[in-house]
Design a protein around this motif. Structure first.
Motif, PDB file in Angstrom:
ATOM      1  N   ALA A  37      -8.273  -4.404  -6.816  1.00  0.00           N
ATOM      2  CA  ALA A  37      -6.932  -4.993  -6.915  1.00  0.00           C
ATOM      3  C   ALA A  37      -7.007  -6.503  -6.765  1.00  0.00           C
ATOM      4  O   ALA A  37      -7.707  -7.011  -5.879  1.00  0.00           O
ATOM      5  CB  ALA A  37      -6.029  -4.404  -5.832  1.00  0.00           C
ATOM      6  N   PRO A  38      -6.281  -7.235  -7.599  1.00  0.00           N
ATOM      7  CA  PRO A  38      -6.219  -8.699  -7.435  1.00  0.00           C
ATOM      8  C   PRO A  38      -5.338  -9.058  -6.243  1.00  0.00           C
ATOM      9  O   PRO A  38      -4.544  -8.256  -5.767  1.00  0.00           O
ATOM     10  CB  PRO A  38      -5.600  -9.170  -8.763  1.00  0.00           C
ATOM     11  CG  PRO A  38      -4.764  -8.011  -9.213  1.00  0.00           C
ATOM     12  CD  PRO A  38      -5.490  -6.782  -8.770  1.00  0.00           C
ATOM     13  N   LEU A  39      -5.492 -10.290  -5.783  1.00  0.00           N
ATOM     14  CA  LEU A  39      -4.714 -10.751  -4.639  1.00  0.00           C
ATOM     15  C   LEU A  39      -3.224 -10.752  -4.966  1.00  0.00           C
ATOM     16  O   LEU A  39      -2.803 -11.328  -5.974  1.00  0.00           O
ATOM     17  CB  LEU A  39      -5.161 -12.163  -4.244  1.00  0.00           C
ATOM     18  CG  LEU A  39      -4.369 -12.820  -3.119  1.00  0.00           C
ATOM     19  CD1 LEU A  39      -4.583 -12.071  -1.817  1.00  0.00           C
ATOM     20  CD2 LEU A  39      -4.779 -14.275  -2.970  1.00  0.00           C
ATOM     21  N   SER A  40      -2.425 -10.068  -4.113  1.00  0.00           N
ATOM     22  CA  SER A  40      -0.974 -10.043  -4.296  1.00  0.00           C
ATOM     23  C   SER A  40      -0.325  -9.627  -2.984  1.00  0.00           C
ATOM     24  O   SER A  40      -0.929  -8.927  -2.169  1.00  0.00           O
ATOM     25  CB  SER A  40      -0.572  -9.072  -5.412  1.00  0.00           C
ATOM     26  OG  SER A  40      -0.868  -7.736  -5.044  1.00  0.00           O
ATOM     27  N   GLU A  41       0.906 -10.069  -2.799  1.00  0.00           N
ATOM     28  CA  GLU A  41       1.642  -9.687  -1.597  1.00  0.00           C
ATOM     29  C   GLU A  41       1.936  -8.196  -1.583  1.00  0.00           C
ATOM     30  O   GLU A  41       1.962  -7.574  -0.521  1.00  0.00           O
ATOM     31  CB  GLU A  41       2.957 -10.478  -1.523  1.00  0.00           C
ATOM     32  CG  GLU A  41       2.766 -11.967  -1.274  1.00  0.00           C
ATOM     33  CD  GLU A  41       4.095 -12.665  -1.058  1.00  0.00           C
ATOM     34  OE1 GLU A  41       5.131 -11.966  -1.033  1.00  0.00           O
ATOM     35  OE2 GLU A  41       4.097 -13.904  -0.909  1.00  0.00           O
ATOM     36  N   GLU A  42       2.139  -7.625  -2.766  1.00  0.00           N
ATOM     37  CA  GLU A  42       2.440  -6.189  -2.850  1.00  0.00           C
ATOM     38  C   GLU A  42       1.272  -5.361  -2.317  1.00  0.00           C
ATOM     39  O   GLU A  42       1.461  -4.444  -1.513  1.00  0.00           O
ATOM     40  CB  GLU A  42       2.743  -5.806  -4.293  1.00  0.00           C
ATOM     41  CG  GLU A  42       3.017  -4.314  -4.480  1.00  0.00           C
ATOM     42  CD  GLU A  42       3.181  -3.929  -5.950  1.00  0.00           C
ATOM     43  OE1 GLU A  42       3.396  -2.729  -6.216  1.00  0.00           O
ATOM     44  OE2 GLU A  42       3.074  -4.828  -6.820  1.00  0.00           O
ATOM     45  N   TYR A  43       0.037  -5.693  -2.758  1.00  0.00           N
ATOM     46  CA  TYR A  43      -1.110  -4.911  -2.294  1.00  0.00           C
ATOM     47  C   TYR A  43      -1.416  -5.203  -0.819  1.00  0.00           C
ATOM     48  O   TYR A  43      -1.886  -4.332  -0.091  1.00  0.00           O
ATOM     49  CB  TYR A  43      -2.340  -5.199  -3.152  1.00  0.00           C
ATOM     50  CG  TYR A  43      -3.306  -4.033  -3.154  1.00  0.00           C
ATOM     51  CD1 TYR A  43      -3.136  -2.982  -4.039  1.00  0.00           C
ATOM     52  CD2 TYR A  43      -4.367  -3.975  -2.256  1.00  0.00           C
ATOM     53  CE1 TYR A  43      -3.998  -1.898  -4.034  1.00  0.00           C
ATOM     54  CE2 TYR A  43      -5.235  -2.903  -2.243  1.00  0.00           C
ATOM     55  CZ  TYR A  43      -5.044  -1.854  -3.145  1.00  0.00           C
ATOM     56  OH  TYR A  43      -5.893  -0.782  -3.119  1.00  0.00           O
ATOM     57  N   ALA A  44      -1.124  -6.424  -0.383  1.00  0.00           N
ATOM     58  CA  ALA A  44      -1.303  -6.740   1.038  1.00  0.00           C
ATOM     59  C   ALA A  44      -0.395  -5.869   1.896  1.00  0.00           C
ATOM     60  O   ALA A  44      -0.788  -5.400   2.969  1.00  0.00           O
ATOM     61  CB  ALA A  44      -1.027  -8.216   1.292  1.00  0.00           C
ATOM     62  N   ARG A  45       0.839  -5.620   1.404  1.00  0.00           N
ATOM     63  CA  ARG A  45       1.750  -4.727   2.133  1.00  0.00           C
ATOM     64  C   ARG A  45       1.219  -3.299   2.159  1.00  0.00           C
ATOM     65  O   ARG A  45       1.417  -2.564   3.139  1.00  0.00           O
ATOM     66  CB  ARG A  45       3.150  -4.781   1.519  1.00  0.00           C
ATOM     67  CG  ARG A  45       3.910  -6.061   1.852  1.00  0.00           C
ATOM     68  CD  ARG A  45       5.387  -5.918   1.517  1.00  0.00           C
ATOM     69  NE  ARG A  45       5.595  -5.782   0.065  1.00  0.00           N
ATOM     70  CZ  ARG A  45       5.776  -6.807  -0.762  1.00  0.00           C
ATOM     71  NH1 ARG A  45       5.774  -8.049  -0.294  1.00  0.00           N
ATOM     72  NH2 ARG A  45       5.970  -6.601  -2.047  1.00  0.00           N
ATOM     73  N   LYS A  46       0.542  -2.886   1.076  1.00  0.00           N
ATOM     74  CA  LYS A  46      -0.052  -1.542   1.060  1.00  0.00           C
ATOM     75  C   LYS A  46      -1.164  -1.424   2.118  1.00  0.00           C
ATOM     76  O   LYS A  46      -1.279  -0.411   2.809  1.00  0.00           O
ATOM     77  CB  LYS A  46      -0.617  -1.230  -0.339  1.00  0.00           C
ATOM     78  CG  LYS A  46       0.443  -0.993  -1.407  1.00  0.00           C
ATOM     79  CD  LYS A  46      -0.214  -0.663  -2.733  1.00  0.00           C
ATOM     80  CE  LYS A  46       0.850  -0.375  -3.789  1.00  0.00           C
ATOM     81  NZ  LYS A  46       1.579   0.879  -3.488  1.00  0.00           N
ATOM     82  N   LEU A  47      -1.974  -2.469   2.223  1.00  0.00           N
ATOM     83  CA  LEU A  47      -3.006  -2.466   3.271  1.00  0.00           C
ATOM     84  C   LEU A  47      -2.371  -2.412   4.650  1.00  0.00           C
ATOM     85  O   LEU A  47      -2.856  -1.710   5.558  1.00  0.00           O
ATOM     86  CB  LEU A  47      -3.885  -3.715   3.151  1.00  0.00           C
ATOM     87  CG  LEU A  47      -4.792  -3.807   1.924  1.00  0.00           C
ATOM     88  CD1 LEU A  47      -5.493  -5.160   1.892  1.00  0.00           C
ATOM     89  CD2 LEU A  47      -5.822  -2.682   1.921  1.00  0.00           C
ATOM     90  N   GLN A  48      -1.257  -3.126   4.801  1.00  0.00           N
ATOM     91  CA  GLN A  48      -0.559  -3.102   6.077  1.00  0.00           C
ATOM     92  C   GLN A  48       0.022  -1.720   6.354  1.00  0.00           C
ATOM     93  O   GLN A  48       0.050  -1.255   7.499  1.00  0.00           O
ATOM     94  CB  GLN A  48       0.553  -4.152   6.067  1.00  0.00           C
ATOM     95  CG  GLN A  48       0.881  -4.719   7.427  1.00  0.00           C
ATOM     96  CD  GLN A  48       1.656  -6.009   7.319  1.00  0.00           C
ATOM     97  OE1 GLN A  48       2.351  -6.277   6.323  1.00  0.00           O
ATOM     98  NE2 GLN A  48       1.545  -6.847   8.350  1.00  0.00           N
TER      99      GLN A  48
END
Length: 787
Positions: free
Chosen positions: A489-500
């Motif tokens: 996955a490329p860097l994005s706030e959406e995927y960061a929220r998924k990691l969270q």
């Protein structure tokens, strides 16, 4: 071969040797009986040997433990008596009349009688006290509770005079074991413990001396046992014999000392030279922290074990009878046990021969069963080995090696992707790491097996929570405290929220907090190890962001890379607050520094924090009379910082350490009981500084003390004589007046109590190495008037 065939092979022998033939047909039964009998013989033999050996050992343990308890109790009681004598001698020696007499250079007969009466009262206070002396070094006399006033040169106890005059032996002036020859009784000696209290240590040998009767003191110890073969000895920590019920030479004393553990109690078997084996019981007792005494009691082993031999011989007869009864019972039980075993063996043999006909197995029943079980065990091992080589474990092992830099070429990595069915692109990959918080505490509680299960559960939660995404990923159990995730996955706030979200699910289902770090995107597969190591280092940033943080490298602001050093003005604030014990000011400086440290990357933040600790330690050490505790050591500080994991945990620990250390420093300053007295004297000096009659006697009269005692006390507490202190104060005020005014020198000197100008000029030049006029000109400038 079946059991029916076996029966038809022996009809001819049946009538001639029926018993032997029956035994041949049932070898298992015979071996069963043989094994049972052998086991019975072995168990009984071992049991008898153990009981035969343990009987004496158990008796020795019981006697040793009981003797140890008695000796420890007696030693403690004896130590209490000795401590009472110490406390009584110290309190008695503090009598003001005794101190004044011991430090006076003249006295009247009535004063001598009063002192002697006081010594007699002290001596009669307890029957353990043999005699009491008061030694006056100024008059070279000794007042003794036995003989009254004596000249020191003709005093019967010359040993104590020599000890006081010798600087080496004078340092050991408490609890001295000696042999004292009594006056007026010929050469009759007495063993005593001597306690000495110096009134002017290092200046004179004026002292208070108390002799305690050793035999009387050791009454409780000697009454511990009435056994005539028992011997008791007491040794101190200077290799001296305090007491011994039997005569001991130096070699015997050293031998006893080498077999005891200093400061502990216990017992052991002990074989001294030229003697039989003995039971040694010992106990270590501390006397008011001044000396450590070792109490030793020895009893011949033969006295203890004489009567146990009869009991052991009786046990041997009982064991022989028990063996005969056991053998009969075993034979009867074996017959009943063997029947179902034989049926089971026959059934297994028939089934196995039906499944695998034509295989040659032994006709002996147990060998046959063993072969069957070995074959089944081999099959199970083959299935287990196949399970271990399944695709999931192979993929997991490859990914761990992939991140661990085992593979170095893109072609090799690509082929491994195909072999293990890994669906990941070959470029634009990144790594996220879920690192367990407080892992050191978790690892202390749970074994590696449980930690492995936890990481497996974390991997499943991460996989399931992210698999709905269109981006590919692989979770990898990297061992220890973290799980890695290879992402496309490329860097994005959406995927960061998924990691969270995965982070929150782990805490919800497993009750484990994690710190998540997401590193940069790697350009190629061969850079995977480098990116993995960078991301793992990125998890260290939880030190400033706290536990349960999500740290994305690309989103981190630029932080200063220089180390933080405590500013000079902050150092001055701490230096001014430390003498006052003002912890609030010190903590305020620390908190302001921590605010700046939070802006730094992990490594600079940690090193700056250590530097801050070292600066505060240096400032505290300057205001402490004693070395700081080991918790202020560099290694200890760094270990605690790493162990706390976050700044939020480090700051309370650091504040508590600073507060506790500062409290200890302040408390240490007030330990001396004479501080108040010295402060009163200094205040009186400042108040009466202009009085030309100000002197040591005037001060002593004001405080209600003898002048000699007060001189010694002031010198001991301040390392300065009273006369020097008065002169120093007067000179200080005169110097201020010389600089502040143009008044002539003579009136200034007279105003501050100097009755003689010659004395003033001599003192001034001795201290400042110049005349008053030169001093005024140097520090004030301009013209001055000198008269």
């Amino acid at each position: 071969m079946s059991s029916a065939v076996m029966i038809t092979e022996v009809p001819a022998m049946k009538f001639r040797r029926p018993l032997l033939a029956s035994l041949k047909q049932h070898p298992t039964y015979m071996k069963l009986i043989f094994y049972f009998v052998s086991a019975n013989v072995l168990v009984l033999g071992i049991s008898f040997a153990l009981l035969y050996w343990q009987s004496s050992k158990t008796l020795l343990e019981e006697i040793g433990d009981h003797s140890e308890s008695l000796l420890v109790n007696s030693a403690q009681n004896t130590a209490r008596l000795m401590e009472w004598a110490l406390e009584f001698s110290f309190s008695s020696s503090d009598d003001s009349a005794l101190k004044v007499y011991a430090l006076s250079d003249q006295y009247s007969d009535f004063e001598t009688f009063e002192v002697w009466s006081r010594l007699m009262d002290i001596k009669n206070a307890n029957p353990s006290i043999d005699s009491v002396y008061l030694i006056n070094d100024y008059t070279n006399t000794v007042v003794d509770s036995r003989l009254g006033l004596n000249d020191a040169e003709t005093f019967y106890d010359q040993d104590i005079i020599k000890r006081l005059q010798d600087p080496v032996t004078a340092n050991h002036s408490v609890l001295i074991p000696r042999t004292l020859s009594l006056p007026l009784t010929g050469s009759t000696p007495k063993e005593v413990m001597t306690i000495i209290r110096f009134y002017e240590r290092g200046s004179s040998i004026s002292a208070f001396v108390m002799n305690v009767d050793t035999d009387n003191l050791m009454t409780l110890l000697q009454d511990n046992s009435k056994d005539g073969d028992r011997s008791v000895a007491v040794l101190n920590d200077r290799e001296e014999t305090v007491f011994s019920s039997t005569s001991l030479n130096q070699e015997q004393t050293a031998e006893l000392r080498s077999h005891v553990i200093k400061g502990e109690s216990g017992w052991k078997l002990f074989h001294p030279r030229d003697q039989g084996e003995q039971l040694m019981v010992y106990a270590g007792i501390s006397i008011k922290g001044i000396q450590d005494w070792t109490f030793i009691e020895t009893i011949p082993k033969s006295v203890i074990l004489d009567k146990i031999t009869v009991l052991r011989n009786t046990s041997l007869i009982l064991f022989i009878a028990l063996f005969a009864a056991s053998w009969t019972v075993i034979v009867l039980i074996s017959k009943r046990v063997y029947s179902p075993i034989q049926e089971l063996i026959t059934r297994v043999m028939r089934q196995h021969q039906a499944e695998k006909p034509g295989l040659g197995y032994s006709t002996y029943e147990l060998d046959y069963l063993s072969n069957v079980f070995i074959a089944q065990h081999n099959q199970i091992n083959e299935l287990t080995e196949q399970w271990r080589l399944n695709k999931f474990l192979g993929r997991e092992r490859f990914l761990r090696d992939f991140l661990g830099e085992t593979y170095h070429s893109a072609e090799e990595i690509g082929s491994q992707f195909l072999e293990w069915g890994i669906d990941l692109p070959v470029d634009q990959l990144s790594v996220a790491i879920f690192r367990i918080d407080h892992f050191s505490e978790f690892s202390e509680t749970y074994p590696e097996k449980d930690r492995r299960l936890l990481r497996f559960a974390m991997s499943n939660i991460i996989q399931e929570s992210l698999q709905s995404s269109k981006h590919k990923l692989q979770t990898v159990d990297m061992g220890d405290d973290h799980v890695a995730v290879v992402l496309s996955a490329p860097l994005s706030e959406e995927y960061a929220r998924k990691l969270q979200g995965s982070q929150q699910l782990i805490e919800q289902y497993l009750s484990v907090g994690t710190t998540v770090a997401w590193g940069r995107t790697l350009p190629g597969l061969t850079d995977m190890h480098e990116i993995y190591m960078e991301t793992y280092e990125l998890t260290q940033e939880r030190f400033r962001f706290g536990h349960r943080s999500l740290i994305v490298k690309e989103w981190l602001p630029d932080a200063p890379g220089e180390l933080y050093h405590l500013p000079a003005n902050k150092e001055r604030q701490i230096a001014q607050a430390l003498p006052k014990g003002n912890a609030d000011t010190v903590l305020e400086v620390i908190r302001s520094a921590v605010v700046k440290l939070r802006e730094m990357p992990y490594f600079e933040c940690k090193m700056s924090l250590i530097t801050l600790f070292m600066d505060i330690r240096r400032l505290m050490q300057e205001h402490s009379a004693q070395p700081l505790p080991s918790s202020w050591g560099l290694t200890s500080i760094e270990k605690q910082i790493i162990q706390q994991e976050t700044m939020d945990k480090v700051v309370p620990w650091m504040e508590a350490l600073v507060t506790k250390t500062l409290e200890d420093i302040v408390a240490a300053r007030g330990l001396s009981k004479n501080v108040t007295l010295i402060e009163q004297a200094d205040r009186f000096i400042e108040e009466q500084l202009t009085d030309p009659n100000l002197s040591a006697k005037m001060l002593a009269d004001h405080l209600g003390l003898s002048v000699n005692y007060f001189r010694s006390l002031y010198k001991a507490e301040t390392n300065q004589s009273i006369t020097d202190k008065i002169s120093e104060k007067r000179l200080s005020f005169i110097c201020q007046e010389l600089i502040a005014s143009d008044s002539p020198i003579e009136p200034i000197v007279q105003n501050f109590g100097f009755s003689s100008l010659n004395t003033f000029y001599s003192s001034f030049k001795k201290v400042y190495a110049m005349t008053p006029a030169q001093y005024r000109k140097k520090y004030r400038g301009g013209n001055s008037i000198e008269k």
